[in-house]
Design a protein around this motif. Structure first.
Motif, PDB file in Angstrom:
ATOM      1  N   PHE A  65       0.812  -1.223   0.000  1.00  0.00           N
ATOM      2  CA  PHE A  65       0.000   0.000   0.000  1.00  0.00           C
ATOM      3  C   PHE A  65       0.848   1.277   0.000  1.00  0.00           C
ATOM      4  O   PHE A  65       0.320   2.362  -0.216  1.00  0.00           O
ATOM      5  CB  PHE A  65      -0.921   0.020   1.217  1.00  0.00           C
ATOM      6  N   TYR A  66       2.139   1.149   0.250  1.00  0.00           N
ATOM      7  CA  TYR A  66       2.978   2.344   0.386  1.00  0.00           C
ATOM      8  C   TYR A  66       3.347   2.914  -0.981  1.00  0.00           C
ATOM      9  O   TYR A  66       3.690   2.168  -1.906  1.00  0.00           O
ATOM     10  CB  TYR A  66       4.259   2.013   1.158  1.00  0.00           C
ATOM     11  N   VAL A  67       3.313   4.252  -1.081  1.00  0.00           N
ATOM     12  CA  VAL A  67       3.731   4.912  -2.325  1.00  0.00           C
ATOM     13  C   VAL A  67       5.034   5.695  -2.147  1.00  0.00           C
ATOM     14  O   VAL A  67       5.670   6.065  -3.129  1.00  0.00           O
ATOM     15  CB  VAL A  67       2.624   5.853  -2.864  1.00  0.00           C
ATOM     16  N   PHE A  68       5.427   5.933  -0.904  1.00  0.00           N
ATOM     17  CA  PHE A  68       6.652   6.687  -0.654  1.00  0.00           C
ATOM     18  C   PHE A  68       7.804   5.748  -0.313  1.00  0.00           C
ATOM     19  O   PHE A  68       7.615   4.725   0.352  1.00  0.00           O
ATOM     20  CB  PHE A  68       6.446   7.692   0.483  1.00  0.00           C
ATOM     21  N   ASP A  69       8.989   6.119  -0.766  1.00  0.00           N
ATOM     22  CA  ASP A  69      10.189   5.325  -0.544  1.00  0.00           C
ATOM     23  C   ASP A  69      11.024   5.980   0.553  1.00  0.00           C
ATOM     24  O   ASP A  69      11.383   7.167   0.453  1.00  0.00           O
ATOM     25  CB  ASP A  69      10.989   5.234  -1.844  1.00  0.00           C
ATOM     26  N   LYS A  70      11.364   5.232   1.585  1.00  0.00           N
ATOM     27  CA  LYS A  70      12.102   5.783   2.724  1.00  0.00           C
ATOM     28  C   LYS A  70      13.449   6.354   2.306  1.00  0.00           C
ATOM     29  O   LYS A  70      13.854   7.435   2.762  1.00  0.00           O
ATOM     30  CB  LYS A  70      12.313   4.707   3.799  1.00  0.00           C
ATOM     31  N   GLU A  71      14.154   5.621   1.461  1.00  0.00           N
ATOM     32  CA  GLU A  71      15.484   6.059   1.041  1.00  0.00           C
ATOM     33  C   GLU A  71      15.400   7.339   0.217  1.00  0.00           C
ATOM     34  O   GLU A  71      16.243   8.235   0.347  1.00  0.00           O
ATOM     35  CB  GLU A  71      16.180   4.960   0.245  1.00  0.00           C
ATOM     36  N   HIS A  72      14.381   7.434  -0.634  1.00  0.00           N
ATOM     37  CA  HIS A  72      14.215   8.660  -1.425  1.00  0.00           C
ATOM     38  C   HIS A  72      13.939   9.861  -0.534  1.00  0.00           C
ATOM     39  O   HIS A  72      14.477  10.952  -0.759  1.00  0.00           O
ATOM     40  CB  HIS A  72      13.082   8.500  -2.443  1.00  0.00           C
ATOM     41  N   LEU A  73      13.100   9.679   0.474  1.00  0.00           N
ATOM     42  CA  LEU A  73      12.779  10.793   1.370  1.00  0.00           C
ATOM     43  C   LEU A  73      14.017  11.274   2.122  1.00  0.00           C
ATOM     44  O   LEU A  73      14.227  12.487   2.287  1.00  0.00           O
ATOM     45  CB  LEU A  73      11.687  10.371   2.356  1.00  0.00           C
ATOM     46  N   HIS A  74      14.844  10.338   2.572  1.00  0.00           N
ATOM     47  CA  HIS A  74      16.071  10.725   3.267  1.00  0.00           C
ATOM     48  C   HIS A  74      17.006  11.459   2.315  1.00  0.00           C
ATOM     49  O   HIS A  74      17.580  12.502   2.661  1.00  0.00           O
ATOM     50  CB  HIS A  74      16.757   9.486   3.844  1.00  0.00           C
ATOM     51  N   ASP A  75      17.153  10.926   1.120  1.00  0.00           N
ATOM     52  CA  ASP A  75      18.011  11.570   0.125  1.00  0.00           C
ATOM     53  C   ASP A  75      17.483  12.955  -0.237  1.00  0.00           C
ATOM     54  O   ASP A  75      18.256  13.915  -0.374  1.00  0.00           O
ATOM     55  CB  ASP A  75      18.088  10.690  -1.120  1.00  0.00           C
ATOM     56  N   LEU A  76      16.170  13.063  -0.377  1.00  0.00           N
ATOM     57  CA  LEU A  76      15.548  14.347  -0.715  1.00  0.00           C
ATOM     58  C   LEU A  76      15.798  15.380   0.380  1.00  0.00           C
ATOM     59  O   LEU A  76      16.128  16.545   0.088  1.00  0.00           O
ATOM     60  CB  LEU A  76      14.042  14.146  -0.921  1.00  0.00           C
ATOM     61  N   ALA A  77      15.651  14.967   1.624  1.00  0.00           N
ATOM     62  CA  ALA A  77      15.899  15.885   2.736  1.00  0.00           C
ATOM     63  C   ALA A  77      17.349  16.360   2.735  1.00  0.00           C
ATOM     64  O   ALA A  77      17.634  17.557   2.916  1.00  0.00           O
ATOM     65  CB  ALA A  77      15.562  15.206   4.062  1.00  0.00           C
ATOM     66  N   LYS A  78      18.278  15.447   2.516  1.00  0.00           N
ATOM     67  CA  LYS A  78      19.698  15.818   2.506  1.00  0.00           C
ATOM     68  C   LYS A  78      20.025  16.735   1.333  1.00  0.00           C
ATOM     69  O   LYS A  78      20.817  17.683   1.472  1.00  0.00           O
ATOM     70  CB  LYS A  78      20.569  14.555   2.464  1.00  0.00           C
ATOM     71  N   GLY A  91      17.943  18.809  -0.098  1.00  0.00           N
ATOM     72  CA  GLY A  91      17.356  20.112   0.211  1.00  0.00           C
ATOM     73  C   GLY A  91      18.243  20.928   1.138  1.00  0.00           C
ATOM     74  O   GLY A  91      18.424  22.137   0.950  1.00  0.00           O
ATOM     75  N   ILE A  92      18.804  20.254   2.142  1.00  0.00           N
ATOM     76  CA  ILE A  92      19.712  20.920   3.085  1.00  0.00           C
ATOM     77  C   ILE A  92      20.979  21.379   2.370  1.00  0.00           C
ATOM     78  O   ILE A  92      21.464  22.501   2.571  1.00  0.00           O
ATOM     79  CB  ILE A  92      20.052  19.972   4.255  1.00  0.00           C
ATOM     80  N   ALA A  93      21.529  20.512   1.524  1.00  0.00           N
ATOM     81  CA  ALA A  93      22.752  20.855   0.794  1.00  0.00           C
ATOM     82  C   ALA A  93      22.529  22.041  -0.140  1.00  0.00           C
ATOM     83  O   ALA A  93      23.415  22.875  -0.330  1.00  0.00           O
ATOM     84  CB  ALA A  93      23.237  19.645   0.006  1.00  0.00           C
ATOM     85  N   ALA A  94      21.330  22.126  -0.713  1.00  0.00           N
ATOM     86  CA  ALA A  94      21.036  23.188  -1.675  1.00  0.00           C
ATOM     87  C   ALA A  94      20.729  24.520  -1.009  1.00  0.00           C
ATOM     88  O   ALA A  94      21.024  25.581  -1.576  1.00  0.00           O
ATOM     89  CB  ALA A  94      19.865  22.771  -2.564  1.00  0.00           C
ATOM     90  N   HIS A  95      20.167  24.485   0.206  1.00  0.00           N
ATOM     91  CA  HIS A  95      19.670  25.733   0.799  1.00  0.00           C
ATOM     92  C   HIS A  95      20.176  26.022   2.209  1.00  0.00           C
ATOM     93  O   HIS A  95      19.756  27.010   2.819  1.00  0.00           O
ATOM     94  CB  HIS A  95      18.140  25.716   0.786  1.00  0.00           C
ATOM     95  N   GLY A  96      21.046  25.190   2.746  1.00  0.00           N
ATOM     96  CA  GLY A  96      21.696  25.495   4.014  1.00  0.00           C
ATOM     97  C   GLY A  96      20.728  25.754   5.153  1.00  0.00           C
ATOM     98  O   GLY A  96      19.901  24.894   5.492  1.00  0.00           O
ATOM     99  N   ASN A  97      20.799  26.958   5.725  1.00  0.00           N
ATOM    100  CA  ASN A  97      19.984  27.302   6.895  1.00  0.00           C
ATOM    101  C   ASN A  97      18.639  27.927   6.541  1.00  0.00           C
ATOM    102  O   ASN A  97      17.904  28.363   7.436  1.00  0.00           O
ATOM    103  CB  ASN A  97      20.762  28.263   7.800  1.00  0.00           C
TER     104      ASN A  97
END
Length: 232
Positions: A41-54, A56-62
């Protein structure tokens, strides 16, 4: 007359117990079957979400706002039919969340029976009980820090930006955001039972009825919208 009344009472109890047994007998196998197939039933991938968060942080800092925009934009492109179509820049889509004594702001990205994805955080810090949930919870730190404590430990777990705090299903911790902290929070499992924890403080402590109504409306809107397109 007394024996007759007692007999009627006993008959009512028997019927009640029989009804409960029938309901359990019917639904228990269904729940067990669904439990074994939760992954489907899941549509989201845990690894993708972690990678996406990282990323986003790398691209925009604080710049937390820019990080959130980066994340929500990519998720809308990747999951166009399952994401809240109301922009996170709309103040009406944000609401307070009081749960387990902690308080913060929340933007709902996705809600369904088996998954939810939100931006949660506060600019001033908070602390509380994690809750003991029917889903695994992944707290992706975007800015600030989250601290966690388990009874018997003598030092806190510290989660900085880019890390993930995985609260395993059925476990519980004390947690704290010592100052400002925002996170991408993802839960997968059985979501409806978690709502009782989310509403408890509002019903028993804050009595903030407008926030309760807003939370109910947005959560219901997203859950029913996903069910309508076959997302369980």
């Amino acid at each position: 007359m007394a024996p007759k009344s007692s007999s009627q009472s006993g008959g009512g109890l028997t019927r009640l117990l029989t009804t409960i047994a029938i309901v359990l007998g019917v639904f228990a196998p269904i729940v067990m079957m669904l439990e074994r197939n939760l992954e489907s039933f899941y549509v989201f991938d845990k690894e993708h979400l972690h990678d996406l968060a990282k990323r986003g942080i790398a691209a925009h800092g604080n710049d937390t706002g820019a990080i959130v925009n980066y994340i929500v934009t990519e998720l809308a492109e990747r999951h166009p039919t399952h994401i809240n179509t109301n922009a996170h820049s709309n103040p009406d889509e944000w609401m307070f969340n009081n749960a387990g004594g902690a308080m913060g702001g929340m933007y709902l990205i996705h809600a369904s029976v088996t998954e939810y994805l939100i931006i949660f955080g506060t600019a001033v810090g908070t602390e509380g009980h994690s809750g003991r949930h029917t889903a695994d919870d992944y707290f992706h730190i975007l800015s600030g820090e989250q601290w966690a404590y388990t009874p018997g430990d003598y030092k806190p777990e510290v989660f900085p930006p880019g890390s993930v705090h995985h609260l395993h299903r059925g476990t519980v911790k004390q947690y704290k955001m010592p100052e400002g902290c925002f996170a991408l929070e993802y839960a997968r499992g059985w979501i409806p039972p978690m709502l009782f924890f989310g509403f408890a403080d509002g019903l028993s402590s804050t009595l903030d009825l407008p926030t309760l109504w807003r939370t109910t409306y947005i959560t219901g809107r997203e859950m029913l919208g996903n069910l309508a397109i076959g997302k369980f």
